[in-house]
Design a protein around this motif. Structure first.
Motif, short mmCIF file in Angstrom:
data_model
loop_
_atom_site.label_atom_id
_atom_site.label_comp_id
_atom_site.label_asym_id
_atom_site.label_seq_id
_atom_site.Cartn_x
_atom_site.Cartn_y
_atom_site.Cartn_z
N TYR A 1 0.80 -1.23 0.00
CA TYR A 1 0.00 0.00 0.00
C TYR A 1 0.83 1.28 0.00
O TYR A 1 0.33 2.33 -0.39
N VAL A 2 2.10 1.20 0.40
CA VAL A 2 2.95 2.40 0.40
C VAL A 2 3.67 2.56 -0.93
O VAL A 2 3.83 3.69 -1.43
N VAL A 3 4.10 1.47 -1.53
CA VAL A 3 4.90 1.54 -2.76
C VAL A 3 4.21 2.30 -3.90
O VAL A 3 4.85 3.12 -4.57
N PRO A 4 2.90 2.09 -4.18
CA PRO A 4 2.28 2.86 -5.26
C PRO A 4 2.41 4.37 -5.07
O PRO A 4 2.60 5.11 -6.04
N HIS A 5 2.30 4.82 -3.82
CA HIS A 5 2.48 6.24 -3.51
C HIS A 5 3.91 6.67 -3.81
O HIS A 5 4.14 7.75 -4.39
N MET A 6 4.88 5.84 -3.45
CA MET A 6 6.28 6.17 -3.71
C MET A 6 6.56 6.20 -5.21
O MET A 6 7.31 7.05 -5.70
N ILE A 7 5.97 5.26 -5.95
CA ILE A 7 6.14 5.25 -7.41
C ILE A 7 5.60 6.54 -8.02
O ILE A 7 6.22 7.16 -8.88
N GLU A 8 4.44 6.94 -7.54
CA GLU A 8 3.82 8.18 -8.04
C GLU A 8 4.70 9.40 -7.79
O GLU A 8 4.80 10.30 -8.64
N ARG A 9 5.34 9.42 -6.62
CA ARG A 9 6.20 10.56 -6.27
C ARG A 9 7.58 10.47 -6.91
O ARG A 9 8.31 11.45 -6.97
N GLY A 10 7.96 9.26 -7.32
CA GLY A 10 9.27 9.07 -7.93
C GLY A 10 10.41 8.98 -6.95
O GLY A 10 11.57 9.21 -7.30
N SER A 11 10.08 8.61 -5.69
CA SER A 11 11.14 8.44 -4.69
C SER A 11 10.58 7.70 -3.48
O SER A 11 9.38 7.71 -3.23
N GLY A 12 11.48 7.08 -2.73
CA GLY A 12 11.07 6.39 -1.50
C GLY A 12 12.22 5.60 -0.92
O GLY A 12 13.22 5.33 -1.60
#
Length: 257
Positions: free
Chosen positions: A123-134
């Protein structure tokens, strides 16, 4: 202030390594989302962070339940707008050789230690992908590299977490997401203190037995792991990807003469 303007979600942050890491991250400027199954423990961690002038929010969730984790991530994003760092710290142990383990205990340890990493990432990774960092830190263990008596299910799950970390890094490197693993040795946490009292007639003798595994002759402390987690969470480790970081007092690659 190595984590200034960063938001970190730490699972199992109500005690032990999770709590100390939450305090450490907050002291370095991070906004910390404290997750734990036990509300009283999580809220105490938040209180301690705020007492030292940091920013934190408690979000209760069972990391083995998809609906809980999804809601936790949604609330975290509503509160802070981003999750820059995910530290999958929640975990439990299970004692016994394979033939001694109940199916119930096996399932419970696998559920918490493996699914409890999978769901927050899901559930966190899609948000990180959208932002381009994590930045993702997974809690493995030195036991992933060594054999240890009566730790079959725990070792199996921690080995799986280490392998998962490497595979995740391959999948997400192109999205500027780093994924690394911590591999602690035996750390003197409340869990270990409880284990010593329950498993040895003389807790002090049990402690001495465990101490002999480390080349240091002593157990690590939660602060040792928290400092390593801070390194992985910061830009100081920006060239580390899919890497295991050992904080084990020499128990993995060393042996006393």
């Amino acid at each position: 202030m190595r984590l200034l303007h960063k938001t970190a979600l730490i699972t199992g942050a109500g005690s032990g390594i999770g709590r100390v890491t939450a305090l450490r991250f907050a002291s370095e400027g991070a906004q910390v989302i404290v997750n734990d199954l036990k509300a009283a423990d999580g809220e105490e961690t938040v209180r301690l962070i705020r007492e030292q002038g940091g920013e934190a929010t408690f979000l209760q969730a069972d990391v083995t339940k998809a609906s809980d984790v999804e809601q936790m991530v949604e609330r975290a994003l509503q509160t802070y707008g981003a999750i820059d760092i995910l530290f999958n710290n929640a975990g439990i142990s299970g004692i016994g050789a394979i033939h001694e383990l109940s199916e119930e205990l096996w399932d419970r340890v696998v559920n918490v230690n493996m699914k409890g990493v999978f769901l927050p990432c899901k559930y966190v990774v899609p948000h990180m992908i959208e932002r381009g960092s994590g930045n993702i830190i997974n809690m493995s263990s030195a036991i992933a590299e060594i054999g240890l008596m009566k730790r079959a299910v725990y070792a199996a799950t921690k080995g799986a977490v280490l392998t998962l970390t490497k595979c995740m890094q391959v999948d997400y490197a192109s999205h500027n997401i780093r994924v690394n693993a911590l591999l602690p040795g035996t750390i003197l946490t409340p869990f270990v203190e409880k284990y010593l009292k329950e498993s040895y007639a003389d807790a002090e003798e049990g402690l001495n037995t465990i101490r002999r595994r480390q080349l240091t002759g002593d157990l690590g402390r939660p602060e040792d792991v928290a400092n390593a987690a801070l390194f992985l969470a910061s830009d100081e480790s920006k060239f580390m990807m899919g890497s295991p970081l050992y904080i084990d007092g020499g128990c993995t690659f060393g042996k006393m003469a």
